[in-house]
Each structure stands twice: as structure tokens, then as C-alpha cells.
Scaffold this motif. Sequence first.
Motif, mmCIF file in Angstrom:
data_model
loop_
_atom_site.group_PDB
_atom_site.id
_atom_site.type_symbol
_atom_site.label_atom_id
_atom_site.label_comp_id
_atom_site.label_asym_id
_atom_site.label_seq_id
_atom_site.Cartn_x
_atom_site.Cartn_y
_atom_site.Cartn_z
ATOM 1 N N GLY A 188 0.765 -1.304 0.078
ATOM 2 C CA GLY A 188 -0.022 -0.044 0.140
ATOM 3 C C GLY A 188 0.869 1.326 -0.133
ATOM 4 N N LEU A 189 1.953 1.281 0.830
ATOM 5 C CA LEU A 189 2.626 2.499 0.944
ATOM 6 C C LEU A 189 3.260 2.694 -0.508
ATOM 7 C CD1 LEU A 189 4.639 2.175 4.308
ATOM 8 C CD2 LEU A 189 3.251 4.206 3.466
ATOM 9 N N LYS A 190 3.995 1.639 -1.128
ATOM 10 C CA LYS A 190 4.630 1.628 -2.396
ATOM 11 C C LYS A 190 3.579 2.211 -3.570
ATOM 12 C CE LYS A 190 8.270 -1.715 -1.655
ATOM 13 N NZ LYS A 190 8.737 -2.957 -2.213
ATOM 14 N N ALA A 191 2.100 1.852 -3.364
ATOM 15 C CA ALA A 191 1.412 2.372 -4.434
ATOM 16 C C ALA A 191 1.075 3.687 -4.466
ATOM 17 C CB ALA A 191 0.001 1.414 -4.018
ATOM 18 N N VAL A 192 1.177 4.363 -3.196
ATOM 19 C CA VAL A 192 1.031 5.749 -3.328
ATOM 20 C C VAL A 192 2.194 6.754 -2.998
ATOM 21 C CG1 VAL A 192 -1.436 5.367 -1.971
ATOM 22 C CG2 VAL A 192 0.810 5.896 -0.574
ATOM 23 N N GLY A 193 3.677 6.113 -3.258
ATOM 24 C CA GLY A 193 4.895 6.683 -3.120
ATOM 25 C C GLY A 193 5.588 6.939 -1.834
ATOM 26 N N GLY A 194 4.727 5.858 -0.869
ATOM 27 C CA GLY A 194 5.203 6.219 0.523
ATOM 28 C C GLY A 194 6.372 6.308 0.868
ATOM 29 N N PRO A 195 7.457 5.448 0.498
ATOM 30 C CA PRO A 195 8.891 5.346 0.514
ATOM 31 C C PRO A 195 9.633 6.974 0.241
ATOM 32 C CG PRO A 195 8.112 3.383 -0.357
ATOM 33 C CD PRO A 195 7.125 4.152 -0.537
ATOM 34 N N ARG A 196 9.161 7.220 -0.767
ATOM 35 C CA ARG A 196 9.518 8.497 -1.457
ATOM 36 C C ARG A 196 9.056 9.677 -0.462
ATOM 37 N NH1 ARG A 196 7.631 12.443 -5.023
ATOM 38 N NH2 ARG A 196 9.308 13.641 -5.927
ATOM 39 N N ILE A 197 7.936 9.575 -0.049
ATOM 40 C CA ILE A 197 7.493 10.711 0.831
ATOM 41 C C ILE A 197 7.984 10.590 2.161
ATOM 42 C CG2 ILE A 197 5.269 11.383 2.167
ATOM 43 C CD1 ILE A 197 3.531 10.098 -0.441
ATOM 44 N N VAL A 198 8.096 9.479 2.764
ATOM 45 C CA VAL A 198 8.917 9.433 3.927
ATOM 46 C C VAL A 198 10.238 9.732 3.835
ATOM 47 C CG1 VAL A 198 9.561 7.853 6.101
ATOM 48 C CG2 VAL A 198 7.194 7.975 4.956
ATOM 49 N N GLY A 199 10.951 9.503 2.752
ATOM 50 C CA GLY A 199 12.482 9.639 2.804
ATOM 51 C C GLY A 199 12.792 11.120 2.582
ATOM 52 N N GLN A 200 11.718 12.016 1.658
ATOM 53 C CA GLN A 200 11.890 13.466 1.326
ATOM 54 C C GLN A 200 11.458 14.080 2.721
ATOM 55 O OE1 GLN A 200 9.332 14.109 -1.970
ATOM 56 N NE2 GLN A 200 11.138 14.684 -3.134
ATOM 57 N N ARG A 201 10.859 13.726 3.555
ATOM 58 C CA ARG A 201 10.293 14.550 4.723
ATOM 59 C C ARG A 201 11.607 14.245 5.521
ATOM 60 N NH1 ARG A 201 5.649 16.643 5.873
ATOM 61 N NH2 ARG A 201 6.183 16.546 8.051
#
Length: 208
Positions: free
Chosen positions: A54-67
Amino acid sequence: MALLDYGAGNLRSAQRAIERVGANVEVTQDPHLAVEADGLVVPGVGAFPACMRGLKAVGGPRIVGQRLAGSRPVLGICVGLQVMFERGVEHGVDTPGLGEWDGVVDKLEAPVLPHMGWNTVDIHPESEMFAGLDAETRFYFVHSYGVRKFAMEEDEFIAYPKVSWATHGPSRFVAAVENGPLWATQFHPEKSGDAGLALLENWVKTLA
């Protein structure tokens, strides 16, 4: 602040609890909003592999990493804590996590699972997350898996994360971590009554 909707969270109760302590909360899948918000909550209910999908489907890894690269606060809840670790092992399936912390999420060794109900936490003595709360305070847990060893080594040049622990049966596991802008709890503050609201208020204060 933003509450990340990736199909694996107790979104409405978390939203209501955070709003009760004074924050404006937007439930979103919008990557731009999730990155730019004052704070981001990553909830999680269910299996580690499903949450990672689910996280990968909404770009979660990138979102968390950028934050985190920009020192912007992130709060993980339940499986939202677990996915911050290197990997999770459930039913023989080894799934990579976000890798913010070394460590493995695996099945607790206890005669009764899931670990469900109220439990105390061995609070880190320098904790900001638990400010105003004490060792007798109980929080609400629902899980069968956890991190039983925090593998990050101490480094004189890097502030070591503040790790708080809990115990279920013979299993000692990570109950909460504070690591700069990244905070996370294995328990559900949104289901933990006044104690959970106090903890959420402590986090919201860091967003100012």
C-alpha cells in the motif's frame, strides 16, 4: 498536518484523536501535500507485506524519505512503526521495509497472541514523546509481531534514538522510538484514552 491514506490504517479514529489535541488534519494520498505538510502520520493495521504494498502504491517510501531528509516530522503508528525497520518476517515471507532503522519485525514469543489490550511501557528516561506520563501509564496494543532487538549501534557523532520498550509474556519488544523528526509507536495512541491524547499533543507541539 497530513494523515497518509494508503489503504492500511485506522484513519478516522487517528484523525479524530489528533484533531482533539488541536491540529488540523487532512487525510490524503497526494504526495505533494504529504511531503509539504507540517507533520505526517503513517498509520498501519494488518500485515507488514500488505502495508508495504500500500505504501509503495502511493509513493510512501519517497514521501517518508523526502520528509526525513528535510527534518520534517513523521509519526508512525502500529505497523506504521514496523515498516520503518529494515524488514518484516511473517509466515515465512521476508519483506523489505523502509529501512530507516536496522532491525527485524517478527513474531513475538508469547503463550497468548495477539498481544491485545492495555500495557505499560518502559519509558526512555530522556523521552519527549512521553513527557508528563509515567511508568504506570497504560497504552492500548493490538499486534502479534514486533521488533525484539533494536540493532542500531551507538555512534559518538550521531544521536542514538530514544527507544522505549514493553513486555508481553517472555517477549520484550520496541514500544516506541524517537529519532530526530521520526517518532513511532507500536501501540495505538488514538485508542489509548487520555494517555494517548497526551502523547499526541506532545508530538503536535513539535510541529510548531
